[in-house]
Motif scaffolding. Structure first.
Motif, PDB file in Angstrom:
ATOM      1  N   THR A  80      31.303 -13.408 -44.549  1.00 44.83           N
ATOM      2  CA  THR A  80      29.933 -12.703 -44.200  1.00 44.83           C
ATOM      3  C   THR A  80      29.806 -12.817 -42.700  1.00 44.83           C
ATOM      4  N   THR A  81      30.718 -13.695 -42.234  1.00 43.88           N
ATOM      5  CA  THR A  81      30.674 -13.487 -40.362  1.00 43.88           C
ATOM      6  C   THR A  81      31.238 -12.379 -40.140  1.00 43.88           C
ATOM      7  N   ILE A  82      32.097 -11.478 -40.878  1.00 43.12           N
ATOM      8  CA  ILE A  82      32.323 -10.201 -40.300  1.00 43.12           C
ATOM      9  C   ILE A  82      31.732  -9.091 -40.964  1.00 43.12           C
ATOM     10  N   ILE A  83      31.400  -9.012 -42.582  1.00 41.73           N
ATOM     11  CA  ILE A  83      30.935  -8.077 -43.067  1.00 41.73           C
ATOM     12  C   ILE A  83      29.757  -8.570 -43.940  1.00 41.73           C
ATOM     13  N   ASP A  84      28.329  -8.517 -43.575  1.00 40.46           N
ATOM     14  CA  ASP A  84      27.537  -9.163 -44.105  1.00 40.46           C
ATOM     15  C   ASP A  84      26.562  -8.262 -45.086  1.00 40.46           C
ATOM     16  N   GLY A  85      25.656  -8.828 -45.889  1.00 38.48           N
ATOM     17  CA  GLY A  85      24.608  -7.836 -46.513  1.00 38.48           C
ATOM     18  C   GLY A  85      25.249  -7.352 -47.670  1.00 38.48           C
ATOM     19  N   LEU A  86      26.446  -7.599 -48.203  1.00 37.81           N
ATOM     20  CA  LEU A  86      26.634  -6.866 -49.502  1.00 37.81           C
ATOM     21  C   LEU A  86      26.302  -7.898 -50.636  1.00 37.81           C
ATOM     22  N   PRO A  87      26.246  -7.170 -51.940  1.00 35.79           N
ATOM     23  CA  PRO A  87      26.219  -8.183 -53.146  1.00 35.79           C
ATOM     24  C   PRO A  87      27.058  -9.176 -53.192  1.00 35.79           C
ATOM     25  N   PHE A  88      26.824 -10.392 -53.666  1.00 42.21           N
ATOM     26  CA  PHE A  88      27.574 -11.619 -53.765  1.00 42.21           C
ATOM     27  C   PHE A  88      28.882 -11.262 -54.445  1.00 42.21           C
ATOM     28  N   ASN A  89      28.559 -10.765 -55.591  1.00 41.28           N
ATOM     29  CA  ASN A  89      29.836 -10.424 -56.089  1.00 41.28           C
ATOM     30  C   ASN A  89      30.936  -9.424 -55.555  1.00 41.28           C
ATOM     31  N   LYS A  90      30.688  -8.851 -54.332  1.00 43.35           N
ATOM     32  CA  LYS A  90      31.697  -8.050 -53.650  1.00 43.35           C
ATOM     33  C   LYS A  90      32.786  -8.877 -53.061  1.00 43.35           C
ATOM     34  N   TYR A  91      32.364 -10.414 -52.812  1.00 43.08           N
ATOM     35  CA  TYR A  91      33.205 -11.028 -51.920  1.00 43.08           C
ATOM     36  C   TYR A  91      34.202 -11.911 -52.929  1.00 43.08           C
ATOM     37  N   ASP A 222      25.203  -6.026 -60.181  1.00 42.56           N
ATOM     38  CA  ASP A 222      25.558  -6.501 -59.128  1.00 42.56           C
ATOM     39  C   ASP A 222      24.455  -7.543 -58.888  1.00 42.56           C
ATOM     40  N   TRP A 223      24.903  -8.868 -58.096  1.00 42.84           N
ATOM     41  CA  TRP A 223      23.998  -9.625 -57.787  1.00 42.84           C
ATOM     42  C   TRP A 223      23.437  -9.388 -56.527  1.00 42.84           C
ATOM     43  N   PRO A 224      22.372 -10.255 -56.273  1.00 42.22           N
ATOM     44  CA  PRO A 224      21.527  -9.647 -54.847  1.00 42.22           C
ATOM     45  C   PRO A 224      22.582  -9.943 -53.660  1.00 42.22           C
ATOM     46  N   THR A 225      22.198  -9.213 -52.669  1.00 41.61           N
ATOM     47  CA  THR A 225      22.988  -9.443 -51.329  1.00 41.61           C
ATOM     48  C   THR A 225      23.107 -10.934 -51.075  1.00 41.61           C
ATOM     49  N   VAL A 226      24.192 -11.066 -50.255  1.00 41.57           N
ATOM     50  CA  VAL A 226      23.960 -12.526 -49.608  1.00 41.57           C
ATOM     51  C   VAL A 226      23.167 -12.778 -48.576  1.00 41.57           C
ATOM     52  N   THR A 227      22.526 -11.855 -47.922  1.00 36.60           N
ATOM     53  CA  THR A 227      21.473 -11.748 -46.987  1.00 36.60           C
ATOM     54  C   THR A 227      20.091 -12.144 -47.831  1.00 36.60           C
ATOM     55  N   GLU A 228      20.000 -11.654 -48.930  1.00 34.58           N
ATOM     56  CA  GLU A 228      18.696 -12.054 -49.744  1.00 34.58           C
ATOM     57  C   GLU A 228      18.844 -13.378 -50.473  1.00 34.58           C
ATOM     58  N   ALA A 364      40.318  -6.864 -39.935  1.00 37.33           N
ATOM     59  CA  ALA A 364      40.431  -5.577 -39.256  1.00 37.33           C
ATOM     60  C   ALA A 364      39.245  -4.802 -39.829  1.00 37.33           C
ATOM     61  N   CYS A 365      38.073  -5.622 -40.649  1.00 44.45           N
ATOM     62  CA  CYS A 365      36.797  -4.844 -40.871  1.00 44.45           C
ATOM     63  C   CYS A 365      35.845  -4.680 -39.659  1.00 44.45           C
ATOM     64  N   GLN A 366      35.172  -3.772 -39.564  1.00 46.18           N
ATOM     65  CA  GLN A 366      34.352  -3.360 -38.507  1.00 46.18           C
ATOM     66  C   GLN A 366      32.698  -3.166 -39.195  1.00 46.18           C
ATOM     67  N   ALA A 367      31.967  -4.288 -38.930  1.00 46.86           N
ATOM     68  CA  ALA A 367      30.779  -4.028 -39.426  1.00 46.86           C
ATOM     69  C   ALA A 367      30.070  -2.914 -38.908  1.00 46.86           C
ATOM     70  N   GLY A 368      29.587  -2.064 -40.002  1.00 43.20           N
ATOM     71  CA  GLY A 368      28.919  -0.554 -39.634  1.00 43.20           C
ATOM     72  C   GLY A 368      29.788   0.505 -39.758  1.00 43.20           C
ATOM     73  N   ALA A 369      30.982   0.058 -39.813  1.00 38.16           N
ATOM     74  CA  ALA A 369      31.925   1.329 -39.754  1.00 38.16           C
ATOM     75  C   ALA A 369      31.967   1.791 -41.223  1.00 38.16           C
ATOM     76  N   PRO A 370      32.635   3.112 -41.173  1.00 40.14           N
ATOM     77  CA  PRO A 370      32.863   3.761 -42.554  1.00 40.14           C
ATOM     78  C   PRO A 370      33.849   3.008 -43.346  1.00 40.14           C
ATOM     79  N   PHE A 371      33.925   2.825 -44.663  1.00 37.74           N
ATOM     80  CA  PHE A 371      35.144   2.207 -45.351  1.00 37.74           C
ATOM     81  C   PHE A 371      36.290   3.027 -45.105  1.00 37.74           C
ATOM     82  N   GLY A 372      37.252   1.704 -45.083  1.00 39.36           N
ATOM     83  CA  GLY A 372      38.508   2.348 -44.375  1.00 39.36           C
ATOM     84  C   GLY A 372      38.885   2.762 -43.132  1.00 39.36           C
TER      85      GLY A 372
END
Length: 434
Positions: A80-91, A222-228, A364-372
């Motif tokens: 979550t320090t790299i990609i935040d705000g997704l549902p809990f079950n995506k991590y 899906d679960w709530p987002t980690v942010t929520e 290698a992930c970039q916050a806010g960038a398109p998937f891939g």
């Protein structure tokens, strides 16, 4: 071989001195050019823990034939320090199997403990090193609730570890000091005291973080987002193996929300990933959390470094396919810091990278960038390096208390042997020359 005669003594002495000087010079260059003082990166050779960079320790893995000590990862990158705000079950989150079963835990009332051990440091250190799921076995014992290993559902003083509230207070201290972190507790439940678990968590001060069972998603949603979850302070998820506790105490029944493979030996057989009998089939869409068990039935500390390396990565791929290309959300491990380099930490990075951004590692992930859309980040190989730059990008210092005594003694003996040899050669040269 050069033969020395009386009339060629001067020439002979000069040639011997030159050979010895070259050998000494080579040893000194090797010592001086090796990384040290916190500059060694993952997989680089080391001689002491202080040689390795942040998040690393100096260890080896004789079980896989690797006796050369190298800098080894000891901390996780929190996704979550790299990609935040997704549902809990995506991590994917690192889980310790029998988190309480610490080899350094003192015996109860002086009774010699006779049981298996699964970890090597405290729960506080596990959380500080990036563990976000704890598997705890809870029993009625001594008019209290204890963490214990079982014999037919019964806790004994020679299998007991400590009162459960002691560990839960460690969890409370961690959540209080880290207000953006989420922890999951999975209870193997042998507690029969009415409202025993509810009172336990209240007394530990954890009820204020509790994710309400009536808000947990049903039917694989899906679960709530980690942010929520952080905003609402729902930062503690608790699951029990006792189905009756959901109605009686509001504690979620584990297999109503989890898919899970077989624990123990069936869960480490390469190429096979059967579901646990209590769990729905792994490719079921009726539950949104997937726990992958990866630990043998009988834990062997010395073998864990090999088990937690390439075989672990292979089993993750096997279970991913068995679950219909669903990435595990929890990866449960024995002796989580032991590996031949990157271990479970590299594996979890790869799992999160694939799920969160379509990259080969989460770094290698970039916050806010398109998937891939991935940064050009080198992924560490499993081949030890000696003097090249590593690619570990984790942050924070290593705070674990594990002492790899066998590895450390090997490191020290190697280090001292080199210096003793140098000292001998210097003394010999001076005596020979003078």
């Amino acid at each position: 071989m050069l033969a020395c005669f009386a009339d060629h003594r001067c020439l002979c002495n000069t040639l011997v001195f030159q050979h010895l000087f070259l050998l000494l010079f080579s040893l000194l260059v090797t010592i001086s050019t090796a990384c040290s003082n916190g500059n060694c990166q993952v997989l680089e050779a080391c001689a002491a823990a202080t040689d390795c960079a942040s998040g690393l320790y100096c260890g080896n893995c004789p079980a896989s034939g690797a006796t050369q000590p190298i800098c080894t990862r000891g901390q996780a990158i929190i996704p979550t320090t790299i990609i935040d705000g997704l549902p809990f079950n995506k991590y994917t989150w690192l889980v310790t199997h029998n988190s309480f079963s610490n080899v350094a835990a003192p015996p109860v009332a002086g009774v010699q403990r006779l049981t298996f051990y699964n970890q090597e440091d405290s729960v506080t250190n596990q959380l500080n090193n990036g563990v976000r799921g704890l598997m705890l076995d809870m029993y009625d014992f001594q008019n209290d609730i204890w963490l214990c290993h079982s014999f037919k559902g019964q806790c004994y003083n020679f299998t007991a570890f400590q009162p459960a509230i002691d560990v839960l207070k460690e969890v409370e201290a961690f959540l209080s000091g880290n207000p953006t972190q989420i922890v999951t507790i999975i209870i193997e439940d042998y507690v029969h005291t009415p409202k025993g678990l509810t009172n336990l968590f209240v007394n530990a001060g954890l009820d204020k973080y509790w994710f309400p069972v009536n808000k947990m998603p049903k039917k694989g949603d899906d679960w709530p987002t980690v942010t929520e979850m952080v905003q609402q302070n729902y930062r503690l998820l608790v699951f029990t193996s006792d189905s009756s506790k959901e109605a009686k105490e509001g504690i979620a029944y584990q297999w109503k929300y989890f898919l899970e493979n077989e624990p123990g030996d069936p869960g480490v057989v390469q190429g096979s990933c059967p579901n646990r009998k209590e769990s729905k089939p792994l490719n079921s869409k009726s539950a949104s959390l997937f726990l992958q068990n990866y630990f043998p039935t009988y834990p062997v500390e010395a073998d864990a470094c090999k088990e937690n390396s390439a075989p672990l990565a292979a089993m993750v791929g096997t279970c991913y396919k068995a679950a219909g290309n669903l990435m595990p959300n929890f990866l449960a491990i024995n002796f989580y810091m032991r590996s031949n380099g990157g271990g479970v930490f590299d594996t979890v990075d790869r799992m999160n990278g694939q799920t969160l951004c379509g990259c080969n590692t989460v770094t290698a992930c970039q916050a806010g960038a398109p998937f891939g859309s991935c940064k050009n980040v080198a992924v560490p190989s499993q081949n030890p390096k000696t003097n090249t730059t590593g690619s570990f990008t984790g942050s924070g210092s290593f705070t674990g208390s594990v002492q790899f005594s066998r590895s450390a003694s090997t490191v020290q003996s190697l280090n001292h042997s080199v210096y003793h040899l140098v000292f001998f050669l210097v003394s010999f040269l001076l005596a020979f020359w003078l």
